[in-house]
Design a protein around this motif. Structure first.
Motif, PDB file in Angstrom:
ATOM      1  N   LEU A   1      -3.592  -0.549   1.388  1.00  0.00           N
ATOM      2  CA  LEU A   1      -2.723  -1.460   0.648  1.00  0.00           C
ATOM      3  C   LEU A   1      -1.358  -1.573   1.323  1.00  0.00           C
ATOM      4  O   LEU A   1      -0.786  -2.663   1.419  1.00  0.00           O
ATOM      5  CB  LEU A   1      -2.553  -0.992  -0.800  1.00  0.00           C
ATOM      6  N   TYR A   2      -0.856  -0.449   1.804  1.00  0.00           N
ATOM      7  CA  TYR A   2       0.426  -0.451   2.511  1.00  0.00           C
ATOM      8  C   TYR A   2       0.309  -1.271   3.804  1.00  0.00           C
ATOM      9  O   TYR A   2       1.158  -2.103   4.102  1.00  0.00           O
ATOM     10  CB  TYR A   2       0.856   0.988   2.809  1.00  0.00           C
ATOM     11  N   GLU A   3      -0.772  -1.038   4.542  1.00  0.00           N
ATOM     12  CA  GLU A   3      -0.970  -1.750   5.809  1.00  0.00           C
ATOM     13  C   GLU A   3      -1.057  -3.260   5.605  1.00  0.00           C
ATOM     14  O   GLU A   3      -0.586  -4.037   6.431  1.00  0.00           O
ATOM     15  CB  GLU A   3      -2.235  -1.231   6.497  1.00  0.00           C
ATOM     16  N   GLU A   4      -1.643  -3.671   4.492  1.00  0.00           N
ATOM     17  CA  GLU A   4      -1.788  -5.101   4.206  1.00  0.00           C
ATOM     18  C   GLU A   4      -0.513  -5.701   3.605  1.00  0.00           C
ATOM     19  O   GLU A   4      -0.487  -6.887   3.268  1.00  0.00           O
ATOM     20  CB  GLU A   4      -2.981  -5.317   3.277  1.00  0.00           C
ATOM     21  N   GLY A   5       0.525  -4.898   3.469  1.00  0.00           N
ATOM     22  CA  GLY A   5       1.787  -5.400   2.941  1.00  0.00           C
ATOM     23  C   GLY A   5       1.831  -5.492   1.431  1.00  0.00           C
ATOM     24  O   GLY A   5       2.747  -6.097   0.863  1.00  0.00           O
ATOM     25  N   LEU A   6       0.853  -4.891   0.755  1.00  0.00           N
ATOM     26  CA  LEU A   6       0.792  -4.950  -0.704  1.00  0.00           C
ATOM     27  C   LEU A   6       1.547  -3.805  -1.378  1.00  0.00           C
ATOM     28  O   LEU A   6       1.658  -3.768  -2.599  1.00  0.00           O
ATOM     29  CB  LEU A   6      -0.678  -4.962  -1.159  1.00  0.00           C
ATOM     30  N   ARG A   7       2.020  -2.864  -0.591  1.00  0.00           N
ATOM     31  CA  ARG A   7       2.839  -1.752  -1.083  1.00  0.00           C
ATOM     32  C   ARG A   7       3.927  -1.481  -0.057  1.00  0.00           C
ATOM     33  O   ARG A   7       3.683  -1.574   1.148  1.00  0.00           O
ATOM     34  CB  ARG A   7       2.030  -0.456  -1.233  1.00  0.00           C
TER      35      ARG A   7
ATOM     36  N   SER B   1       1.623   9.047  18.799  1.00  0.00           N
ATOM     37  CA  SER B   1       1.361  10.433  19.192  1.00  0.00           C
ATOM     38  C   SER B   1       2.601  11.250  18.880  1.00  0.00           C
ATOM     39  O   SER B   1       3.698  10.714  18.719  1.00  0.00           O
ATOM     40  CB  SER B   1       0.998  10.532  20.675  1.00  0.00           C
ATOM     41  N   HIS B   2       2.409  12.545  18.764  1.00  0.00           N
ATOM     42  CA  HIS B   2       3.527  13.457  18.520  1.00  0.00           C
ATOM     43  C   HIS B   2       3.292  14.730  19.317  1.00  0.00           C
ATOM     44  O   HIS B   2       2.221  14.934  19.885  1.00  0.00           O
ATOM     45  CB  HIS B   2       3.687  13.742  17.019  1.00  0.00           C
ATOM     46  N   LYS B   3       4.282  15.590  19.361  1.00  0.00           N
ATOM     47  CA  LYS B   3       4.232  16.783  20.212  1.00  0.00           C
ATOM     48  C   LYS B   3       4.202  18.093  19.419  1.00  0.00           C
ATOM     49  O   LYS B   3       4.519  19.140  19.959  1.00  0.00           O
ATOM     50  CB  LYS B   3       5.452  16.805  21.146  1.00  0.00           C
ATOM     51  N   TYR B   4       3.833  18.051  18.143  1.00  0.00           N
ATOM     52  CA  TYR B   4       3.812  19.272  17.333  1.00  0.00           C
ATOM     53  C   TYR B   4       2.622  20.153  17.702  1.00  0.00           C
ATOM     54  O   TYR B   4       1.540  19.663  18.028  1.00  0.00           O
ATOM     55  CB  TYR B   4       3.760  18.921  15.847  1.00  0.00           C
TER      56      TYR B   4
ATOM     57  N   PRO C   1     -10.100  12.107  16.380  1.00  0.00           N
ATOM     58  CA  PRO C   1      -8.765  11.489  16.246  1.00  0.00           C
ATOM     59  C   PRO C   1      -8.630  10.780  14.896  1.00  0.00           C
ATOM     60  O   PRO C   1      -9.583  10.689  14.130  1.00  0.00           O
ATOM     61  CB  PRO C   1      -8.746  10.487  17.402  1.00  0.00           C
ATOM     62  N   TYR C   2      -7.459  10.261  14.638  1.00  0.00           N
ATOM     63  CA  TYR C   2      -7.155   9.431  13.470  1.00  0.00           C
ATOM     64  C   TYR C   2      -7.313  10.180  12.148  1.00  0.00           C
ATOM     65  O   TYR C   2      -7.733   9.616  11.153  1.00  0.00           O
ATOM     66  CB  TYR C   2      -7.990   8.137  13.470  1.00  0.00           C
ATOM     67  N   LYS C   3      -6.963  11.455  12.164  1.00  0.00           N
ATOM     68  CA  LYS C   3      -6.937  12.259  10.942  1.00  0.00           C
ATOM     69  C   LYS C   3      -5.498  12.336  10.427  1.00  0.00           C
ATOM     70  O   LYS C   3      -4.561  11.904  11.098  1.00  0.00           O
ATOM     71  CB  LYS C   3      -7.496  13.660  11.216  1.00  0.00           C
ATOM     72  N   ASP C   4      -5.310  12.921   9.257  1.00  0.00           N
ATOM     73  CA  ASP C   4      -3.995  12.946   8.597  1.00  0.00           C
ATOM     74  C   ASP C   4      -2.852  13.328   9.530  1.00  0.00           C
ATOM     75  O   ASP C   4      -1.825  12.663   9.568  1.00  0.00           O
ATOM     76  CB  ASP C   4      -3.993  13.943   7.432  1.00  0.00           C
ATOM     77  N   PHE C   5      -3.019  14.430  10.246  1.00  0.00           N
ATOM     78  CA  PHE C   5      -1.930  14.952  11.080  1.00  0.00           C
ATOM     79  C   PHE C   5      -2.230  14.831  12.569  1.00  0.00           C
ATOM     80  O   PHE C   5      -1.535  15.398  13.397  1.00  0.00           O
ATOM     81  CB  PHE C   5      -1.633  16.405  10.730  1.00  0.00           C
ATOM     82  N   GLY C   6      -3.277  14.119  12.916  1.00  0.00           N
ATOM     83  CA  GLY C   6      -3.627  13.918  14.310  1.00  0.00           C
ATOM     84  C   GLY C   6      -4.921  14.608  14.682  1.00  0.00           C
ATOM     85  O   GLY C   6      -5.638  15.157  13.838  1.00  0.00           O
ATOM     86  N   LYS C   7      -5.223  14.590  15.950  1.00  0.00           N
ATOM     87  CA  LYS C   7      -6.452  15.178  16.504  1.00  0.00           C
ATOM     88  C   LYS C   7      -6.229  16.675  16.671  1.00  0.00           C
ATOM     89  O   LYS C   7      -5.513  17.101  17.579  1.00  0.00           O
ATOM     90  CB  LYS C   7      -6.772  14.518  17.842  1.00  0.00           C
ATOM     91  N   GLY C   8      -6.813  17.457  15.777  1.00  0.00           N
ATOM     92  CA  GLY C   8      -6.601  18.894  15.818  1.00  0.00           C
ATOM     93  C   GLY C   8      -7.634  19.645  14.996  1.00  0.00           C
ATOM     94  O   GLY C   8      -8.588  19.068  14.472  1.00  0.00           O
ATOM     95  N   PHE C   9      -7.430  20.943  14.880  1.00  0.00           N
ATOM     96  CA  PHE C   9      -8.313  21.833  14.134  1.00  0.00           C
ATOM     97  C   PHE C   9      -7.678  22.081  12.772  1.00  0.00           C
ATOM     98  O   PHE C   9      -6.575  22.626  12.675  1.00  0.00           O
ATOM     99  CB  PHE C   9      -8.503  23.144  14.906  1.00  0.00           C
TER     100      PHE C   9
ATOM    101  N   LYS D   1       0.672   6.595  10.329  1.00  0.00           N
ATOM    102  CA  LYS D   1       0.737   6.436  11.786  1.00  0.00           C
ATOM    103  C   LYS D   1      -0.411   7.163  12.478  1.00  0.00           C
ATOM    104  O   LYS D   1      -0.983   6.651  13.452  1.00  0.00           O
ATOM    105  CB  LYS D   1       2.078   6.946  12.306  1.00  0.00           C
ATOM    106  N   ASN D   2      -0.780   8.356  12.010  1.00  0.00           N
ATOM    107  CA  ASN D   2      -1.870   9.106  12.628  1.00  0.00           C
ATOM    108  C   ASN D   2      -3.232   8.460  12.388  1.00  0.00           C
ATOM    109  O   ASN D   2      -4.099   8.514  13.249  1.00  0.00           O
ATOM    110  CB  ASN D   2      -1.896  10.545  12.113  1.00  0.00           C
ATOM    111  N   ARG D   3      -3.418   7.869  11.229  1.00  0.00           N
ATOM    112  CA  ARG D   3      -4.710   7.259  10.895  1.00  0.00           C
ATOM    113  C   ARG D   3      -4.869   5.848  11.449  1.00  0.00           C
ATOM    114  O   ARG D   3      -5.983   5.346  11.543  1.00  0.00           O
ATOM    115  CB  ARG D   3      -4.893   7.235   9.381  1.00  0.00           C
ATOM    116  N   ASN D   4      -3.772   5.208  11.795  1.00  0.00           N
ATOM    117  CA  ASN D   4      -3.795   3.818  12.236  1.00  0.00           C
ATOM    118  C   ASN D   4      -4.297   3.738  13.686  1.00  0.00           C
ATOM    119  O   ASN D   4      -3.614   4.161  14.609  1.00  0.00           O
ATOM    120  CB  ASN D   4      -2.393   3.215  12.118  1.00  0.00           C
ATOM    121  N   ARG D   5      -5.457   3.161  13.874  1.00  0.00           N
ATOM    122  CA  ARG D   5      -6.079   3.089  15.194  1.00  0.00           C
ATOM    123  C   ARG D   5      -5.353   2.153  16.150  1.00  0.00           C
ATOM    124  O   ARG D   5      -5.506   2.250  17.353  1.00  0.00           O
ATOM    125  CB  ARG D   5      -7.541   2.669  15.060  1.00  0.00           C
ATOM    126  N   SER D   6      -4.545   1.246  15.622  1.00  0.00           N
ATOM    127  CA  SER D   6      -3.858   0.309  16.506  1.00  0.00           C
ATOM    128  C   SER D   6      -2.389   0.671  16.737  1.00  0.00           C
ATOM    129  O   SER D   6      -1.695  -0.023  17.468  1.00  0.00           O
ATOM    130  CB  SER D   6      -3.963  -1.111  15.943  1.00  0.00           C
TER     131      SER D   6
END
Length: 157
Positions: free
Chosen positions: A118-124, A97-100, A21-29, A88-93
């Motif tokens: 940096l984005y998550e910390e509000g710096l971007r 989820s999506h349905k693609y 899980p937590y890859k660019d586009f979600g849990k997949g191949f 959103k896909n990489r963020n563990r908290s």
């Protein structure tokens, strides 16, 4: 089209249950249409986990992406929506989820992970993040997320 998967151990069946899980586009191949990119990813896996680099080849009818039989999300280039989707896909908290069935778009590297932090910390802002990501040397990736999508991949090597 031929798609490539870089790995450190060969397998004959794709098991979505073994994907992370937590890859660019979600849990997949994940596969790419760039053979050299798959080989570099295989070498990186070997450095971390051992084994020998293996590039598996799969045949895929790219018409399936437009046929309407699959739910497909395609990012043609780096953009705010792409950056937000990866975040959103990489963020563990985020509990996102999506349905693609398949997601296609640029691959993010470790430098991208730093920018996402940096984005998550509000710096971007999201717009600043997307602008900075535009200058990264990004390659294409395909993520097959459902058994229905996986069934359309046919191993040739």
């Amino acid at each position: 089209m031929i798609l490539y998967h870089g790995t450190n151990c060969d397998f004959s069946q794709i098991d979505l249950g073994k994907t992370k899980p937590y890859k660019d586009f979600g849990k997949g191949f994940y596969v790419t249409d760039i053979q050299h990119q798959a080989f570099e990813l295989a070498k990186n896996r070997c450095r971390i986990w051992g084994g020998s680099p293996i590039v598996q080849e799969y045949e895929f009818d790219e018409g399936e992406l437009q046929s309407g039989a699959l739910s497909v999300l395609r990012f043609e280039k780096v953009c705010v929506e792409w950056a937000d989707f990866i975040y959103k896909n990489r963020n563990r908290s985020a509990n996102f989820s999506h349905k693609y069935d398949v997601v296609v778009g640029p691959i993010a590297d470790d430098g991208v992970a730093y920018l996402l932090n940096l984005y998550e910390e509000g710096l971007r802002t999201l717009e600043e993040l997307a602008k900075e990501l535009e200058y990264k040397d990004l390659n294409n990736q395909f993520c097959f997320l459902t058994d229905r999508a996986i069934s359309l991949l046919h191993r040739v090597k």
